[in-house]
Design an enzyme around this catalytic site. Structure first.
Site, PDB file in Angstrom:
ATOM      1  N   LYS A  10       0.725  -1.252  -0.071  1.00  0.00           N
ATOM      2  CA  LYS A  10      -0.028   0.038   0.035  1.00  0.00           C
ATOM      3  C   LYS A  10       0.899   1.319  -0.253  1.00  0.00           C
ATOM      4  CE  LYS A  10       1.146   2.058   3.919  1.00  0.00           C
ATOM      5  NZ  LYS A  10       1.597   1.785   4.936  1.00  0.00           N
ATOM      6  N   SER A 184       8.481 -11.907  -1.390  1.00  0.00           N
ATOM      7  CA  SER A 184       7.842 -10.650  -1.603  1.00  0.00           C
ATOM      8  C   SER A 184       8.782  -9.628  -2.576  1.00  0.00           C
ATOM      9  CB  SER A 184       7.825  -9.976  -0.154  1.00  0.00           C
ATOM     10  OG  SER A 184       7.121  -8.946  -0.220  1.00  0.00           O
ATOM     11  N   GLY A 189       9.922  -2.286   6.095  1.00  0.00           N
ATOM     12  CA  GLY A 189      10.118  -1.189   6.725  1.00  0.00           C
ATOM     13  C   GLY A 189      10.292  -0.136   5.959  1.00  0.00           C
ATOM     14  N   GLY A 191       7.457   1.759   4.557  1.00  0.00           N
ATOM     15  CA  GLY A 191       6.364   2.402   4.439  1.00  0.00           C
ATOM     16  C   GLY A 191       5.220   1.889   3.477  1.00  0.00           C
ATOM     17  N   LEU A 192       5.785   0.796   2.894  1.00  0.00           N
ATOM     18  CA  LEU A 192       4.762   0.245   1.533  1.00  0.00           C
ATOM     19  C   LEU A 192       4.022  -0.862   2.078  1.00  0.00           C
ATOM     20  CD1 LEU A 192       7.368   0.610  -1.069  1.00  0.00           C
ATOM     21  CD2 LEU A 192       5.697   2.168  -0.748  1.00  0.00           C
ATOM     22  N   GLY A 193       3.734  -0.981   3.437  1.00  0.00           N
ATOM     23  CA  GLY A 193       2.842  -2.264   3.903  1.00  0.00           C
ATOM     24  C   GLY A 193       3.361  -3.531   3.738  1.00  0.00           C
ATOM     25  N   SER A 194       4.695  -3.840   3.842  1.00  0.00           N
ATOM     26  CA  SER A 194       4.980  -4.978   3.895  1.00  0.00           C
ATOM     27  C   SER A 194       4.657  -6.108   5.002  1.00  0.00           C
ATOM     28  CB  SER A 194       6.766  -5.277   3.737  1.00  0.00           C
ATOM     29  OG  SER A 194       7.019  -4.892   5.313  1.00  0.00           O
ATOM     30  N   SER A 195       4.469  -5.512   6.060  1.00  0.00           N
ATOM     31  CA  SER A 195       3.668  -6.342   7.164  1.00  0.00           C
ATOM     32  C   SER A 195       2.295  -6.795   6.991  1.00  0.00           C
ATOM     33  CB  SER A 195       3.928  -5.849   8.610  1.00  0.00           C
ATOM     34  OG  SER A 195       3.198  -4.449   8.696  1.00  0.00           O
ATOM     35  N   ASP A 252      -3.543  -0.517   6.670  1.00  0.00           N
ATOM     36  CA  ASP A 252      -2.652  -1.381   5.811  1.00  0.00           C
ATOM     37  C   ASP A 252      -3.198  -2.587   5.509  1.00  0.00           C
ATOM     38  OD1 ASP A 252      -0.873   0.785   6.342  1.00  0.00           O
ATOM     39  OD2 ASP A 252       0.555  -0.498   7.060  1.00  0.00           O
TER      40      ASP A 252
HETATM   41  N1  LIG Z   1       8.387 -11.047   3.573  1.00  0.00           N
HETATM   42  C1  LIG Z   1       8.402 -10.925   4.824  1.00  0.00           C
HETATM   43  N2  LIG Z   1       8.815 -12.015   5.531  1.00  0.00           N
HETATM   44  C2  LIG Z   1       8.879 -11.788   6.871  1.00  0.00           C
HETATM   45  N3  LIG Z   1       8.408 -11.001   7.513  1.00  0.00           N
HETATM   46  C3  LIG Z   1       7.908  -9.729   7.227  1.00  0.00           C
HETATM   47  C4  LIG Z   1       7.916  -9.767   5.705  1.00  0.00           C
HETATM   48  N4  LIG Z   1       7.638  -8.565   5.330  1.00  0.00           N
HETATM   49  C5  LIG Z   1       7.259  -7.934   6.605  1.00  0.00           C
HETATM   50  N5  LIG Z   1       7.492  -8.666   7.485  1.00  0.00           N
HETATM   51  C6  LIG Z   1       7.258  -8.237   8.876  1.00  0.00           C
HETATM   52  O1  LIG Z   1       6.860  -7.119   8.687  1.00  0.00           O
HETATM   53  C7  LIG Z   1       7.625  -6.081   9.672  1.00  0.00           C
HETATM   54  C8  LIG Z   1       7.976  -4.816   8.838  1.00  0.00           C
HETATM   55  O2  LIG Z   1       6.965  -3.959   9.448  1.00  0.00           O
HETATM   56  P1  LIG Z   1       6.913  -2.377   9.314  1.00  0.00           P
HETATM   57  O3  LIG Z   1       5.693  -1.584   9.522  1.00  0.00           O
HETATM   58  O4  LIG Z   1       8.202  -2.037  10.027  1.00  0.00           O
HETATM   59  O5  LIG Z   1       7.369  -2.271   7.882  1.00  0.00           O
HETATM   60  P2  LIG Z   1       6.150  -2.129   6.407  1.00  0.00           P
HETATM   61  O6  LIG Z   1       4.894  -2.858   6.736  1.00  0.00           O
HETATM   62  O7  LIG Z   1       7.074  -2.399   5.341  1.00  0.00           O
HETATM   63  O8  LIG Z   1       5.959  -0.478   6.598  1.00  0.00           O
HETATM   64  P3  LIG Z   1       4.692   0.400   6.884  1.00  0.00           P
HETATM   65  O9  LIG Z   1       3.962  -0.308   8.251  1.00  0.00           O
HETATM   66  O10 LIG Z   1       5.047   1.600   7.397  1.00  0.00           O
HETATM   67  O11 LIG Z   1       3.757   0.480   5.693  1.00  0.00           O
HETATM   68  C9  LIG Z   1       9.092  -6.968   9.520  1.00  0.00           C
HETATM   69  O12 LIG Z   1       9.918  -6.709  10.738  1.00  0.00           O
HETATM   70  C10 LIG Z   1       8.700  -8.431   9.728  1.00  0.00           C
HETATM   71  O13 LIG Z   1       8.265  -8.742  11.106  1.00  0.00           O
HETATM   72  C1  LIG Z   2      -0.330   3.533   8.374  1.00  0.00           C
HETATM   73  C2  LIG Z   2       0.816   2.666   9.217  1.00  0.00           C
HETATM   74  O1  LIG Z   2       1.496   2.004   7.875  1.00  0.00           O
HETATM   75  C3  LIG Z   2       1.711   3.379  10.191  1.00  0.00           C
HETATM   76  C4  LIG Z   2       2.475   4.449   9.437  1.00  0.00           C
HETATM   77  O2  LIG Z   2       3.246   5.313  10.189  1.00  0.00           O
HETATM   78  C5  LIG Z   2       0.190   1.539   9.909  1.00  0.00           C
HETATM   79  C6  LIG Z   2      -1.166   1.749  10.566  1.00  0.00           C
HETATM   80  O3  LIG Z   2      -2.175   2.412  10.034  1.00  0.00           O
HETATM   81  O4  LIG Z   2      -1.282   1.446  11.638  1.00  0.00           O
END
Ligand SMILES: Nc1ncnc2c1ncn2[C@@H]1O[C@H](COP(=O)(O)OP(=O)(O)OP(=O)(O)O)[C@@H](O)[C@H]1O
Ligand SMILES: C[C@@](O)(CCO)CC(=O)[O-]
Length: 260
Positions: A10, A184, A189, A191-195, A252
């Site tokens: 996202k 993936s 980390g 900000g593209l919603g990987s979690s 997200d």
């Molecule tokens: N491909 C993956 N394999 C394993 N764990 C993952 C994977 N992608 C994301 N994660 C989990 O999600 C966490 C990253 O979440 P984080 O919120 O820090 O970053 P993001 O989701 O990319 O950014 P945001 O929430 O700001 O959009 C990682 O530390 C891990 O726990």
């Molecule tokens: C937007 C989000 O990625 C936080 C970014 O600071 C996750 C959330 O909505 O909780």
């Protein structure tokens, strides 16, 4: 059978972070995906069990030499045991383990299902149709399972994702040996919603194997979840996001679930 599901990342156009405190945000999904595949070991395990059962039976019968239609039984026994060995070689993966391969971050985990059951069965799952939060007690038990894997210190930030995996897997599917592989396109980390894409794609494979969603698995290509199934998927993915983020807004996982 192997099931694969994918979920998009996202991008937040306005309201980044303020959304966590209840403000409105504008967001969209885009075409970078996390892909999760799931295969239960029992899919091939039945054949193996049959061979072993037959082998044990033959071991008992084989103690007593006798003729069948002019041939010694030990000849049959030789063939049978050859079959057992071939089957064992084929099903090297057919053990009592839950394997998680996080390809894009270079991590591999393997737990004995017996150990997971010992650590988590008192929590009362599986919950399947009732998305359930990971309690403080569950967090503690899951943390012990993660610690036992000697998580590399340099990648300890990813441990929350592994915890979310264990909670979603056991809550939806219980204690079954399987192999889960996650790949993936999304940077972690950034900000593209990987979690969220991780939680949504994982949950989508887990639910696809259950009776709680209706998917026509005879169709070719990617299938889409129906509206009520998407709601269940989104709620479970949110429970995973809570383990990774603490207090997420839910934006997200919602964008990843209902997005492209
Ligand atoms: N491909 C993956 N394999 C394993 N764990 C993952 C994977 N992608 C994301 N994660 C989990 O999600 C966490 C990253 O979440 P984080 O919120 O820090 O970053 P993001 O989701 O990319 O950014 P945001 O929430 O700001 O959009 C990682 O530390 C891990 O726990
Ligand atoms: C937007 C989000 O990625 C936080 C970014 O600071 C996750 C959330 O909505 O909780």
């Amino acid at each position: 059978m192997e099931i694969k599901a994918r979920a998009p990342g996202k991008i937040i156009l306005a309201g980044e972070h303020a959304v966590v405190h209840g403000s409105t945000a504008v967001a969209a999904s885009f075409d970078l995906f996390t892909l999760c595949s799931l295969r239960f070991h029992s899919d091939s395990g039945e054949a193996y069990m049959n061979w072993v059962d037959l082998g044990l039976l033959e071991m008992v019968i084989g103690r007593y030499p006798f003729y069948i239609m002019g041939r010694w039984v030990c000849y049959e026994r030789f063939l049978l045991w050859m079959g057992v060995f071939v089957e064992l070689a084929y099903n090297g993966e057919n053990d009592d383990t839950l394997n998680l391969s996080l390809k894009s971050v270079g991590l591999e985990f393997s737990w004995s299902v017996g150990r997971i059951r010992e650590a988590l069965s008192h929590l009362g799952g599986p919950f399947l149709s009732t998305p359930t939060s990971c309690s403080t007690e569950a967090v503690r038990c899951i943390a012990a399972l993660v610690e036992e894997q000697n998580f590399p210190e340099a990648k300890i930030g990813l441990a929350t994702g592994v915890s979310a995996f264990l909670w979603l897997y056991t809550s939806i599917q219980g204690f079954k040996p399987a192999t889960v592989v996650v790949t993936s396109d999304l940077p972690v980390g950034a900000g593209l919603g990987s979690s969220a894409a991780f939680c949504v794609s994982l949950t989508a494979t887990l639910l696809a194997y259950s009776d709680s969603v209706s998917l026509d698995k005879n169709q070719q290509g990617w299938l889409a979840y129906g509206d009520s199934d998407l709601d269940l998927l989104n709620k479970w993915a949110f429970e995973g996001e809570k383990i990774i983020h603490g207090k997420p807004s839910g934006l997200d996982n919602t964008v990843s679930t209902y997005g492209m």
